[in-house]
Scaffold this active site. Structure first.
Site, PDB file in Angstrom:
ATOM      1  N   HIS A  70      17.142  30.480  21.825  1.00 29.10           N
ATOM      2  CA  HIS A  70      17.664  29.189  22.553  1.00 29.10           C
ATOM      3  C   HIS A  70      16.730  29.050  23.817  1.00 29.10           C
ATOM      4  CE1 HIS A  70      21.568  30.234  20.551  1.00 29.10           C
ATOM      5  NE2 HIS A  70      21.001  29.202  20.108  1.00 29.10           N
ATOM      6  N   ASP A 106       7.008  18.311  23.482  1.00 26.49           N
ATOM      7  CA  ASP A 106       7.974  18.414  24.107  1.00 26.49           C
ATOM      8  C   ASP A 106       9.155  18.323  23.386  1.00 26.49           C
ATOM      9  OD1 ASP A 106       7.380  18.371  26.847  1.00 26.49           O
ATOM     10  OD2 ASP A 106       7.156  16.304  27.291  1.00 26.49           O
ATOM     11  N   SER A 116      29.646  38.594  16.519  1.00 26.10           N
ATOM     12  CA  SER A 116      28.878  39.551  17.331  1.00 26.10           C
ATOM     13  C   SER A 116      27.715  38.769  17.979  1.00 26.10           C
ATOM     14  CB  SER A 116      28.180  40.681  16.489  1.00 26.10           C
ATOM     15  OG  SER A 116      27.384  40.165  15.421  1.00 26.10           O
ATOM     16  N   ASN A 156      23.798  22.503  24.464  1.00 29.05           N
ATOM     17  CA  ASN A 156      23.019  23.746  24.369  1.00 29.05           C
ATOM     18  C   ASN A 156      23.555  24.782  24.831  1.00 29.05           C
ATOM     19  OD1 ASN A 156      19.658  22.714  23.731  1.00 29.05           O
ATOM     20  ND2 ASN A 156      21.130  20.839  24.604  1.00 29.05           N
ATOM     21  N   TYR A 215      19.569  22.671   7.650  1.00 31.07           N
ATOM     22  CA  TYR A 215      20.511  23.224   8.477  1.00 31.07           C
ATOM     23  C   TYR A 215      21.616  22.136   8.928  1.00 31.07           C
ATOM     24  CZ  TYR A 215      22.606  25.788  12.317  1.00 31.07           C
ATOM     25  OH  TYR A 215      23.700  26.219  12.914  1.00 31.07           O
ATOM     26  N   GLY A 246      30.557  34.032  19.670  1.00 30.87           N
ATOM     27  CA  GLY A 246      31.660  35.161  19.228  1.00 30.87           C
ATOM     28  C   GLY A 246      31.922  35.930  20.517  1.00 30.87           C
ATOM     29  N   GLY A 287      31.290  35.455  12.727  1.00 30.14           N
ATOM     30  CA  GLY A 287      30.000  35.496  13.629  1.00 30.14           C
ATOM     31  C   GLY A 287      30.293  36.150  15.184  1.00 30.14           C
TER      32      GLY A 287
END
Length: 324
Positions: free
Chosen positions: A189, A280, A18, A175, A146, A22, A16
């Site tokens: 995100h 929310d 890129s 986050n 996930y 990473g 990962g």
């Protein structure tokens, strides 16, 4: 039992490589002196190997013969895609993680540091969240596939240690945001999607509409701060149990406060509208970094407003140049 003896400099393979995290690790290694003498760092992207394929995974490990692995690769999507395809995200991430961890075992890798997600914690819990609570209840229904796949990394790490003595571990960031993030307005995100929305509203002279009330609170960690901490974990952290990598609890901010920082950084002076007809989501997911503080009591983080400004500047520069 596996041997902890290291022979010669490290060769670190970053899956990962890129992506958001990473690229942050790469920046710290190449631009901030994070690479020590004699070390080799290899940053993989999906172009180098399909980690869903065990043959391709083994081939890339045989090519580079890493002594250490930072495992960041994952199949991810936006909230609504996760809601529709939980089985897809469960199966694909289990395959990726098993291919990487088992190949690392077979190739004699000394240490693997995998990246989990704060979404793995139980939906119904007490706050602040800490590392002991990962398996104490089901995750949120929206992305349970996930979340369970990520939890299984912790289970596998414990099993590899019990059976072979391998020091495979995991980090749990809150986050993350920063350069090279997914700035897509629909499935990026939260902070990066808001940066793009604010930028577009400024360019078009339209009001900025934010989903929800702006009341939910989050702990945001700048990607370069996280990159530095992951390298510390690789070099210094010896536990198998995961460690939360997060700013302090008192640094948690509301979405409205974050939007105000973005508006200031982008010099957006238009109208701001919070669409309270939209959900929310979770009001808060406060995580404790007490364990990290025990190891690194003096650690400091890039102030959020400063990190938001740097991320906005990076986005503006790269977005404008991409359109030329």
């Amino acid at each position: 039992m596996g041997s902890d003896i290291e022979v010669g400099p490290m060769r670190v393979l970053v899956t990962g490589g890129s992506g958001l995290v990473g690229k942050a690790v790469e920046h710290v290694v190449q631009q901030e002196g994070g690479k020590q003498e004699g070390e080799e760092w290899i940053f993989l992207s999906s172009q180098d190997a399909d980690l869903l394929d065990v043959g391709q995974t083994r081939a890339v490990f045989e090519k580079y013969r890493p002594t250490h692995v930072i495992h960041l690769a994952a199949k991810v999507g936006g909230l609504y895609l996760h809601m529709k395809k939980n089985l897809h995200f469960l199966r694909e991430n289990i395959k990726i993680n098993d291919n990487v961890l088992q190949t690392a075992h077979e190739m004699g890798v000394t240490k693997v540091v995998s990246c989990l997600s704060s979404c793995i914690f139980p939906d119904k819990t007490t706050y602040p969240i800490n590392e002991s609570m990962i398996h104490s209840g089901p995750p949120h229904d929206s992305n349970f596939g996930y979340s369970h796949a990520k939890r299984m990394i912790d289970v596998q790490n414990r099993a590899y240690f019990q059976q072979y003595g391998h020091r495979y571990t995991a980090v749990i960031p809150t986050n993350v945001f920063g350069p090279y993030d997914n700035f897509n307005r629909e499935n990026g995100h939260v902070l990066s999607a808001l940066i793009n929305k604010t930028y577009q509203a400024k360019k078009e002279g339209t009001p900025l509409s934010v989903c929800g009330s702006g009341a939910p609170r989050r702990q945001f960690i700048y990607s370069l701060d996280l990159g530095r901490l992951i390298i510390w974990v690789l070099r210094e952290y010896e536990e198998i149990d995961p460690i939360i990598l997060s700013v302090d609890e008192e640094d948690e901010v509301s979405i409205k406060e974050a939007v105000d920082m973005i508006a200031k950084a982008l010099d957006f002076k238009g109208k701001l509208h919070f669409d309270t007809s939209m959900s929310d989501g979770q009001i808060k997911k406060t995580a404790s970094n007490a364990k990290l503080r025990r190891y690194l009591p003096a650690i400091s983080f890039t102030p959020l407003e400063e990190a938001v400004k740097m991320t906005c500047d990076w986005f503006e520069f790269n977005y404008d140049n991409a359109r030329k």
